[in-house]
Design an enzyme around this catalytic site. Structure first.
Site, PDB file in Angstrom:
ATOM      1  CG  ASP A   1      -5.061   5.230   3.056  1.00  0.00           C
ATOM      2  OD1 ASP A   1      -5.203   4.859   4.240  1.00  0.00           O
ATOM      3  OD2 ASP A   1      -4.027   5.789   2.641  1.00  0.00           O
TER       4      ASP A   1
ATOM      5  CB  CYS B   1      -0.983  -0.028   1.178  1.00  0.00           C
ATOM      6  SG  CYS B   1      -0.256   0.200   2.821  1.00  0.00           S
TER       7      CYS B   1
ATOM      8  NE  ARG C   1      -4.475   1.392   1.627  1.00  0.00           N
ATOM      9  CZ  ARG C   1      -4.317   2.061   0.498  1.00  0.00           C
ATOM     10  NH1 ARG C   1      -5.221   1.947  -0.466  1.00  0.00           N
ATOM     11  NH2 ARG C   1      -3.281   2.829   0.301  1.00  0.00           N
TER      12      ARG C   1
END
Length: 157
Positions: free
Chosen positions: A126, A8, A14
């Site tokens: 996100d 990420c 994440r």
């Protein structure tokens, strides 16, 4: 042994969550001898830090341990080391592909959501600037995608 890297932006929300989820799935299914997991960020903003405390707390409620430390994606070694490089959104996907100058490893790079079977989404959002609901949504998507990724890998073998 197949090596999986989740990627990420900063490697604190994440991708460490995906790593923790996949590690638990592999442990529960007694497949840790077949697969290893790691995570990285396309940036080095948080290098050395633990996962975001909010993500750790939400993951813990689902019995996932997020123990990794943030690191930046390293094209000089990660393309060689990992069999699957799984990105959380289109920006991460393009950023990783752009670092594969000779295109030799493009076949290893996949969007995480391409393995979803229940959630029809175009990215793993996100949750960093959102509230609790965002972290729960990310975990829902990642659980779905991790199960789909494992099925994909097992079908390939």
């Amino acid at each position: 042994m197949k090596n999986i890297l989740f990627v990420c932006l900063g490697n604190i929300c994440r991708s460490p969550a995906a790593e923790g989820i996949m590690n638990k799935i592999l442990s529960d299914k007694q497949l840790t001898h077949k697969y290893t997991c790691d995570s990285a960020g396309t940036t080095g903003y948080h290098t050395g830090e633990s996962a975001d405390a909010r993500m750790i707390a939400h993951a813990k409620k689902r019995n996932y341990d997020l123990t990794s430390r943030a690191r930046q994606f390293d094209p000089s070694s990660d393309f060689e080391k990992f069999d699957y490089i799984i990105t959380m959104d289109q920006h991460n996907y393009e950023n990783v592909r752009d670092r594969n100058y000779d295109k030799q490893h493009h076949h290893k790079i996949h969007p995480m959501v391409s393995f979803c079977t229940k959630h029809q989404v175009d990215k793993v959002p996100d949750p960093y600037y959102g509230g609790a609901q965002g972290f729960e949504r990310v975990l829902d998507i990642l659980e779905d995608a991790c199960h789909g990724l494992l099925k994909h890998m097992e079908d390939e073998n």
